[in-house]
Design a protein around this motif. Structure first.
Motif, PDB file in Angstrom:
ATOM      1  N   GLU A  14       0.832  -1.203   0.000  1.00 48.72           N
ATOM      2  CA  GLU A  14       0.000   0.000   0.000  1.00 48.72           C
ATOM      3  C   GLU A  14       0.869   1.257   0.000  1.00 48.72           C
ATOM      4  O   GLU A  14       0.501   2.272  -0.607  1.00 48.72           O
ATOM      5  CB  GLU A  14      -0.964  -0.003   1.194  1.00 48.72           C
ATOM      6  CG  GLU A  14      -0.309   0.058   2.564  1.00 48.72           C
ATOM      7  CD  GLU A  14       0.074  -1.316   3.108  1.00 48.72           C
ATOM      8  OE1 GLU A  14       0.384  -1.408   4.313  1.00 48.72           O
ATOM      9  OE2 GLU A  14       0.041  -2.288   2.338  1.00 48.72           O
ATOM     10  N   ASN A  15       2.015   1.204   0.660  1.00 39.80           N
ATOM     11  CA  ASN A  15       2.933   2.349   0.628  1.00 39.80           C
ATOM     12  C   ASN A  15       3.555   2.496  -0.751  1.00 39.80           C
ATOM     13  O   ASN A  15       3.712   3.616  -1.254  1.00 39.80           O
ATOM     14  CB  ASN A  15       4.035   2.174   1.670  1.00 39.80           C
ATOM     15  CG  ASN A  15       3.540   2.428   3.086  1.00 39.80           C
ATOM     16  OD1 ASN A  15       2.380   2.757   3.293  1.00 39.80           O
ATOM     17  ND2 ASN A  15       4.410   2.257   4.061  1.00 39.80           N
ATOM     18  N   GLU A  16       3.917   1.386  -1.356  1.00 39.62           N
ATOM     19  CA  GLU A  16       4.509   1.439  -2.687  1.00 39.62           C
ATOM     20  C   GLU A  16       3.511   2.023  -3.684  1.00 39.62           C
ATOM     21  O   GLU A  16       3.874   2.836  -4.547  1.00 39.62           O
ATOM     22  CB  GLU A  16       4.939   0.042  -3.121  1.00 39.62           C
ATOM     23  CG  GLU A  16       5.769   0.033  -4.395  1.00 39.62           C
ATOM     24  CD  GLU A  16       6.526  -1.262  -4.573  1.00 39.62           C
ATOM     25  OE1 GLU A  16       6.371  -1.881  -5.642  1.00 39.62           O
ATOM     26  OE2 GLU A  16       7.246  -1.657  -3.648  1.00 39.62           O
ATOM     27  N   ARG A  17       2.253   1.628  -3.571  1.00 39.11           N
ATOM     28  CA  ARG A  17       1.221   2.171  -4.456  1.00 39.11           C
ATOM     29  C   ARG A  17       1.038   3.667  -4.212  1.00 39.11           C
ATOM     30  O   ARG A  17       0.880   4.447  -5.168  1.00 39.11           O
ATOM     31  CB  ARG A  17      -0.098   1.426  -4.231  1.00 39.11           C
ATOM     32  CG  ARG A  17      -1.277   1.957  -5.043  1.00 39.11           C
ATOM     33  CD  ARG A  17      -0.986   1.890  -6.542  1.00 39.11           C
ATOM     34  NE  ARG A  17      -2.056   2.493  -7.310  1.00 39.11           N
ATOM     35  CZ  ARG A  17      -3.057   1.798  -7.868  1.00 39.11           C
ATOM     36  NH1 ARG A  17      -3.124   0.485  -7.722  1.00 39.11           N
ATOM     37  NH2 ARG A  17      -3.985   2.408  -8.558  1.00 39.11           N
ATOM     38  N   ALA A  18       1.089   4.084  -2.966  1.00 37.97           N
ATOM     39  CA  ALA A  18       0.947   5.512  -2.653  1.00 37.97           C
ATOM     40  C   ALA A  18       2.097   6.310  -3.248  1.00 37.97           C
ATOM     41  O   ALA A  18       1.903   7.431  -3.756  1.00 37.97           O
ATOM     42  CB  ALA A  18       0.891   5.714  -1.135  1.00 37.97           C
ATOM     43  N   ILE A  19       3.290   5.750  -3.215  1.00 37.29           N
ATOM     44  CA  ILE A  19       4.458   6.423  -3.789  1.00 37.29           C
ATOM     45  C   ILE A  19       4.311   6.540  -5.299  1.00 37.29           C
ATOM     46  O   ILE A  19       4.577   7.599  -5.887  1.00 37.29           O
ATOM     47  CB  ILE A  19       5.752   5.669  -3.420  1.00 37.29           C
ATOM     48  CG1 ILE A  19       6.000   5.752  -1.911  1.00 37.29           C
ATOM     49  CG2 ILE A  19       6.944   6.234  -4.183  1.00 37.29           C
ATOM     50  CD1 ILE A  19       7.078   4.802  -1.406  1.00 37.29           C
ATOM     51  N   LEU A  20       3.899   5.463  -5.945  1.00 37.97           N
ATOM     52  CA  LEU A  20       3.730   5.485  -7.396  1.00 37.97           C
ATOM     53  C   LEU A  20       2.634   6.469  -7.800  1.00 37.97           C
ATOM     54  O   LEU A  20       2.779   7.197  -8.785  1.00 37.97           O
ATOM     55  CB  LEU A  20       3.412   4.080  -7.912  1.00 37.97           C
ATOM     56  CG  LEU A  20       4.566   3.078  -7.850  1.00 37.97           C
ATOM     57  CD1 LEU A  20       4.070   1.672  -8.158  1.00 37.97           C
ATOM     58  CD2 LEU A  20       5.682   3.467  -8.805  1.00 37.97           C
ATOM     59  N   THR A  35      10.257  16.513 -10.916  1.00 40.33           N
ATOM     60  CA  THR A  35       9.767  15.614  -9.876  1.00 40.33           C
ATOM     61  C   THR A  35      10.932  15.209  -8.981  1.00 40.33           C
ATOM     62  O   THR A  35      11.912  14.627  -9.453  1.00 40.33           O
ATOM     63  CB  THR A  35       9.130  14.357 -10.486  1.00 40.33           C
ATOM     64  OG1 THR A  35       8.021  14.735 -11.310  1.00 40.33           O
ATOM     65  CG2 THR A  35       8.641  13.411  -9.401  1.00 40.33           C
ATOM     66  N   THR A  36      10.840  15.526  -7.718  1.00 47.24           N
ATOM     67  CA  THR A  36      11.904  15.190  -6.770  1.00 47.24           C
ATOM     68  C   THR A  36      11.402  14.162  -5.772  1.00 47.24           C
ATOM     69  O   THR A  36      10.188  14.038  -5.527  1.00 47.24           O
ATOM     70  CB  THR A  36      12.378  16.433  -6.010  1.00 47.24           C
ATOM     71  OG1 THR A  36      11.294  16.923  -5.185  1.00 47.24           O
ATOM     72  CG2 THR A  36      12.810  17.537  -6.978  1.00 47.24           C
ATOM     73  N   MET A  37      12.331  13.440  -5.188  1.00 44.54           N
ATOM     74  CA  MET A  37      11.965  12.433  -4.205  1.00 44.54           C
ATOM     75  C   MET A  37      11.314  13.079  -2.979  1.00 44.54           C
ATOM     76  O   MET A  37      10.403  12.510  -2.375  1.00 44.54           O
ATOM     77  CB  MET A  37      13.196  11.626  -3.806  1.00 44.54           C
ATOM     78  CG  MET A  37      13.838  10.849  -4.954  1.00 44.54           C
ATOM     79  SD  MET A  37      12.796   9.495  -5.559  1.00 44.54           S
ATOM     80  CE  MET A  37      13.393   8.141  -4.542  1.00 44.54           C
ATOM     81  N   SER A  38      11.766  14.272  -2.626  1.00 47.87           N
ATOM     82  CA  SER A  38      11.184  14.953  -1.465  1.00 47.87           C
ATOM     83  C   SER A  38       9.735  15.354  -1.739  1.00 47.87           C
ATOM     84  O   SER A  38       8.871  15.271  -0.854  1.00 47.87           O
ATOM     85  CB  SER A  38      12.005  16.177  -1.082  1.00 47.87           C
ATOM     86  OG  SER A  38      12.076  17.100  -2.152  1.00 47.87           O
ATOM     87  N   GLU A  39       9.445  15.781  -2.992  1.00 45.89           N
ATOM     88  CA  GLU A  39       8.078  16.121  -3.340  1.00 45.89           C
ATOM     89  C   GLU A  39       7.198  14.873  -3.378  1.00 45.89           C
ATOM     90  O   GLU A  39       6.027  14.904  -2.998  1.00 45.89           O
ATOM     91  CB  GLU A  39       8.043  16.832  -4.694  1.00 45.89           C
ATOM     92  CG  GLU A  39       8.259  18.326  -4.625  1.00 45.89           C
ATOM     93  CD  GLU A  39       7.141  19.014  -3.860  1.00 45.89           C
ATOM     94  OE1 GLU A  39       6.024  19.176  -4.404  1.00 45.89           O
ATOM     95  OE2 GLU A  39       7.373  19.380  -2.690  1.00 45.89           O
ATOM     96  N   VAL A  40       7.755  13.767  -3.847  1.00 49.20           N
ATOM     97  CA  VAL A  40       7.011  12.508  -3.840  1.00 49.20           C
ATOM     98  C   VAL A  40       6.655  12.131  -2.407  1.00 49.20           C
ATOM     99  O   VAL A  40       5.530  11.694  -2.116  1.00 49.20           O
ATOM    100  CB  VAL A  40       7.834  11.386  -4.510  1.00 49.20           C
ATOM    101  CG1 VAL A  40       7.158  10.024  -4.297  1.00 49.20           C
ATOM    102  CG2 VAL A  40       7.994  11.661  -6.004  1.00 49.20           C
ATOM    103  N   ALA A  41       7.597  12.330  -1.499  1.00 55.61           N
ATOM    104  CA  ALA A  41       7.329  12.045  -0.082  1.00 55.61           C
ATOM    105  C   ALA A  41       6.203  12.929   0.439  1.00 55.61           C
ATOM    106  O   ALA A  41       5.288  12.465   1.128  1.00 55.61           O
ATOM    107  CB  ALA A  41       8.599  12.244   0.732  1.00 55.61           C
TER     108      ALA A  41
END
Length: 214
Positions: A14-20, A35-41
């Motif tokens: 569920e976390n992986e899906r939320a990240i995607l 798109t940055t990893m911090s923005e994805v977070a």
């Protein structure tokens, strides 16, 4: 998409899906560079550490995002006729890609840019897109060939593949048109393109029949 097995130390699906989902939402508006990893977070509501636990870096995140969108693409491109397939590719996919709210379709414009940008030659996400693009091609060949007259394929075993090349060229062109904001009735041009392809197939079959009877 095949999610990783869940165990005590596994990555929760569920976390992986939320990240995607978060990466997809950002990618269709900000692009790859934006798109940055911090923005994805931030968008996913997960801590930075969780993002990097699931995906080592942005390239790997986008590579898996391409696989994720590919699964949706395969389900959507399952029409019963060649006309349905081309209509879906041009009107459904290319036309809809201009709408950021239609995120799985809008994402393919970004993915297409991977193929065009030679600066990303060693980028993992670009390599994944090129692999998926080949799979897309073979998927379409398998869908198209059964609807081509057997005598046409007997005369030219590559004819089905040639029709898919033509259909892809049309679709890619309409993706670019959508990205550029061209004022086009994509449904109308999807039908015109399908009619042209059907005419090519019919003409080849008719020519072979004439040759056989002459």
């Amino acid at each position: 998409m095949v999610w990783r097995d869940v165990g005590f130390t596994s990555r929760p699906p569920e976390n992986e899906r939320a990240i995607l989902d978060a990466a997809l939402s950002l990618a269709v508006t900000a692009g790859y560079e934006g798109t940055t990893m911090s923005e994805v977070a931030r968008v996913s509501g997960l801590p930075n550490g969780s993002i990097y636990w699931h995906f080592e870096n942005k390239e790997k995140l986008f590579a898996e995002l391409i696989e994720f969108c590919f699964e949706t693409w395969k389900k959507d491109h399952a029409g019963p006729t060649n006309r349905d397939l081309l209509r879906r590719s041009i009107a459904g996919s290319a036309g809809a890609s201009a709408d950021p709210e239609n995120r799985p379709e809008a994402f393919w414009i970004l993915a297409l840019m991977f193929a065009l940008d030679r600066r990303l030659e060693d980028n993992l996400a670009r390599k994944k897109y090129l692999e998926v693009r080949k799979e897309m091609f073979e998927h379409m060949v398998r869908r198209v060939e059964p609807q081509i007259p057997a005598e046409v394929l007997a005369d030219d075993p590559e004819f089905g593949r040639k029709m898919v090349v033509l259909g892809r060229a049309l679709t890619d062109g309409f993706y670019i048109a959508a990205s550029a904001g061209d004022d086009i009735d994509f449904a109308e041009f999807a039908d015109l393109s399908a009619t042209a392809v059907e005419a090519l197939i019919s003409r080849r079959a008719e020519q072979l029949s004439k040759d056989e009877n002459s």
